[in-house]
Design a protein around this motif. Structure first.
Motif, mmCIF file in Angstrom:
data_model
loop_
_atom_site.group_PDB
_atom_site.id
_atom_site.type_symbol
_atom_site.label_atom_id
_atom_site.label_comp_id
_atom_site.label_asym_id
_atom_site.label_seq_id
_atom_site.Cartn_x
_atom_site.Cartn_y
_atom_site.Cartn_z
ATOM 1 N N PRO A 53 -3.433 68.458 -64.951
ATOM 2 C CA PRO A 53 -3.030 69.469 -65.929
ATOM 3 C C PRO A 53 -1.537 69.449 -66.264
ATOM 4 C CG PRO A 53 -3.504 70.486 -63.821
ATOM 5 C CD PRO A 53 -3.896 69.046 -63.695
ATOM 6 N N ASP A 54 -0.707 68.872 -65.383
ATOM 7 C CA ASP A 54 0.734 68.838 -65.623
ATOM 8 C C ASP A 54 1.207 67.499 -66.181
ATOM 9 O OD1 ASP A 54 0.102 67.534 -63.312
ATOM 10 O OD2 ASP A 54 1.902 68.157 -62.226
ATOM 11 N N ALA A 55 0.292 66.593 -66.525
ATOM 12 C CA ALA A 55 0.652 65.256 -67.000
ATOM 13 C C ALA A 55 1.032 65.264 -68.473
ATOM 14 C CB ALA A 55 -0.496 64.287 -66.764
ATOM 15 N N THR A 56 2.061 64.480 -68.794
ATOM 16 C CA THR A 56 2.438 64.229 -70.180
ATOM 17 C C THR A 56 1.879 62.870 -70.554
ATOM 18 O OG1 THR A 56 4.491 65.476 -69.934
ATOM 19 C CG2 THR A 56 4.373 63.930 -71.774
ATOM 20 N N VAL A 57 1.108 62.807 -71.635
ATOM 21 C CA VAL A 57 0.448 61.566 -72.043
ATOM 22 C C VAL A 57 1.067 61.064 -73.339
ATOM 23 C CG1 VAL A 57 -1.752 60.500 -72.657
ATOM 24 C CG2 VAL A 57 -1.692 62.350 -70.975
ATOM 25 N N VAL A 58 1.474 59.775 -73.328
ATOM 26 C CA VAL A 58 2.033 59.135 -74.509
ATOM 27 C C VAL A 58 1.175 57.915 -74.815
ATOM 28 C CG1 VAL A 58 4.047 57.980 -75.491
ATOM 29 C CG2 VAL A 58 4.361 59.898 -73.909
ATOM 30 N N ASP A 59 0.542 57.888 -75.986
ATOM 31 C CA ASP A 59 -0.291 56.753 -76.386
ATOM 32 C C ASP A 59 0.491 55.879 -77.344
ATOM 33 O OD1 ASP A 59 -2.316 54.965 -76.943
ATOM 34 O OD2 ASP A 59 -3.484 56.362 -78.150
ATOM 35 N N GLU A 60 0.803 54.660 -76.900
ATOM 36 C CA GLU A 60 1.538 53.700 -77.720
ATOM 37 C C GLU A 60 0.629 52.576 -78.197
ATOM 38 O OE1 GLU A 60 4.596 52.601 -74.964
ATOM 39 O OE2 GLU A 60 5.848 54.303 -75.527
ATOM 40 N N GLY A 61 -0.683 52.745 -78.027
ATOM 41 C CA GLY A 61 -1.641 51.704 -78.391
ATOM 42 C C GLY A 61 -2.019 51.772 -79.854
ATOM 43 N N GLU A 62 -2.962 50.922 -80.212
ATOM 44 C CA GLU A 62 -3.407 50.851 -81.604
ATOM 45 C C GLU A 62 -4.919 50.802 -81.667
ATOM 46 O OE1 GLU A 62 -2.819 46.028 -81.993
ATOM 47 O OE2 GLU A 62 -1.366 47.356 -82.911
ATOM 48 N N ALA A 63 -5.457 51.217 -82.805
ATOM 49 C CA ALA A 63 -6.903 51.202 -83.031
ATOM 50 C C ALA A 63 -7.205 50.358 -84.265
ATOM 51 C CB ALA A 63 -7.418 52.624 -83.239
ATOM 52 N N VAL A 64 -8.155 49.441 -84.121
ATOM 53 C CA VAL A 64 -8.610 48.606 -85.222
ATOM 54 C C VAL A 64 -10.113 48.852 -85.351
ATOM 55 C CG1 VAL A 64 -8.840 46.252 -86.089
ATOM 56 C CG2 VAL A 64 -6.854 46.879 -84.707
ATOM 57 N N LEU A 65 -10.504 49.616 -86.345
ATOM 58 C CA LEU A 65 -11.897 50.032 -86.524
ATOM 59 C C LEU A 65 -12.423 50.753 -85.285
ATOM 60 C CD1 LEU A 65 -13.307 46.838 -88.262
ATOM 61 C CD2 LEU A 65 -12.555 48.953 -89.352
ATOM 62 N N GLY A 66 -11.540 51.487 -84.616
ATOM 63 C CA GLY A 66 -11.896 52.250 -83.432
ATOM 64 C C GLY A 66 -11.140 53.571 -83.422
ATOM 65 N N LYS A 67 -11.184 54.278 -82.294
ATOM 66 C CA LYS A 67 -10.518 55.582 -82.190
ATOM 67 C C LYS A 67 -9.773 55.682 -80.868
ATOM 68 C CE LYS A 67 -14.111 58.097 -84.678
ATOM 69 N NZ LYS A 67 -15.099 59.160 -84.590
ATOM 70 N N ARG A 68 -8.706 56.471 -80.874
ATOM 71 C CA ARG A 68 -7.954 56.808 -79.664
ATOM 72 C C ARG A 68 -7.633 58.295 -79.752
ATOM 73 N NH1 ARG A 68 -6.005 51.954 -77.261
ATOM 74 N NH2 ARG A 68 -4.309 53.000 -76.186
ATOM 75 N N LYS A 69 -8.093 59.076 -78.762
ATOM 76 C CA LYS A 69 -7.895 60.528 -78.788
ATOM 77 C C LYS A 69 -7.348 61.017 -77.462
ATOM 78 C CE LYS A 69 -11.890 61.665 -81.671
ATOM 79 N NZ LYS A 69 -13.124 62.441 -81.708
ATOM 80 N N ILE A 70 -6.369 61.915 -77.546
ATOM 81 C CA ILE A 70 -5.870 62.602 -76.355
ATOM 82 C C ILE A 70 -6.378 64.028 -76.447
ATOM 83 C CG2 ILE A 70 -3.852 63.360 -75.061
ATOM 84 C CD1 ILE A 70 -2.380 60.927 -76.205
ATOM 85 N N LEU A 71 -7.356 64.370 -75.616
ATOM 86 C CA LEU A 71 -7.971 65.688 -75.642
ATOM 87 C C LEU A 71 -7.412 66.613 -74.565
ATOM 88 C CD1 LEU A 71 -11.578 64.336 -76.166
ATOM 89 C CD2 LEU A 71 -10.113 65.382 -77.888
ATOM 90 N N ALA A 72 -6.573 66.063 -73.678
ATOM 91 C CA ALA A 72 -5.944 66.878 -72.626
ATOM 92 C C ALA A 72 -4.937 67.815 -73.270
ATOM 93 C CB ALA A 72 -5.245 65.977 -71.615
ATOM 94 N N SER A 73 -4.831 69.037 -72.761
ATOM 95 C CA SER A 73 -3.864 69.981 -73.311
ATOM 96 C C SER A 73 -2.445 69.601 -72.912
ATOM 97 C CB SER A 73 -4.162 71.403 -72.873
ATOM 98 O OG SER A 73 -5.029 71.486 -71.828
ATOM 99 N N ALA A 74 -1.510 70.058 -73.692
ATOM 100 C CA ALA A 74 -0.099 69.778 -73.412
ATOM 101 C C ALA A 74 0.313 70.457 -72.107
ATOM 102 C CB ALA A 74 0.762 70.286 -74.560
ATOM 103 N N PRO A 75 1.153 69.790 -71.307
ATOM 104 C CA PRO A 75 1.574 70.389 -70.032
ATOM 105 C C PRO A 75 2.480 71.596 -70.254
ATOM 106 C CG PRO A 75 2.799 68.382 -70.455
ATOM 107 C CD PRO A 75 1.766 68.489 -71.539
#
Length: 104
Positions: A53-75
């Motif tokens: 619950p206290d983690a900060t998530v940074v997604d630097e990846g890419e999606a090609v005909l796909g999806k990337r979702k961060i559903l965790a709440s902000a810390p």
């Protein structure tokens, strides 16, 4: 077309790769102040990460005909671990959930 569930080892980079299957990685044991590097790559499959619950998530990846979702709440504070995600989702997806959220 299989499923793998793992708990990440502390202090080691994580490589989660899925080709037409599913990879579930539990990152809830990351220590406060720790920076964890995760390479999450999928082709026609999915990668699911669970963070504390206290983690900060940074997604630097890419999606090609796909999806990337961060559903965790902000810390609530910046004292928790930093989870830095790279990789590519091609015809697949990445989902990041907070601890206690359902992923099925």
């Amino acid at each position: 077309l299989s499923k793998i569930i793992r708990k990440a080892e502390r202090g080691r980079p994580v490589q989660a790769r899925s080709w037409f299957g599913a990879v579930y990685v539990d990152l809830t044991d990351a220590a406060p102040g720790e920076e964890l590097q995760v390479d999450a790559t999928s082709f026609g499959g999915k990668v699911v990460l669970t963070v504390g619950p206290d983690a900060t998530v940074v997604d630097e990846g890419e999606a090609v005909l796909g999806k990337r979702k961060i559903l965790a709440s902000a810390p609530q504070s910046a004292d928790g671990p930093l989870i830095r995600i790279t990789g590519r989702s091609t015809l697949g997806h990445l989902k990041v959930y907070g601890k206690g959220q359902r992923w099925w």
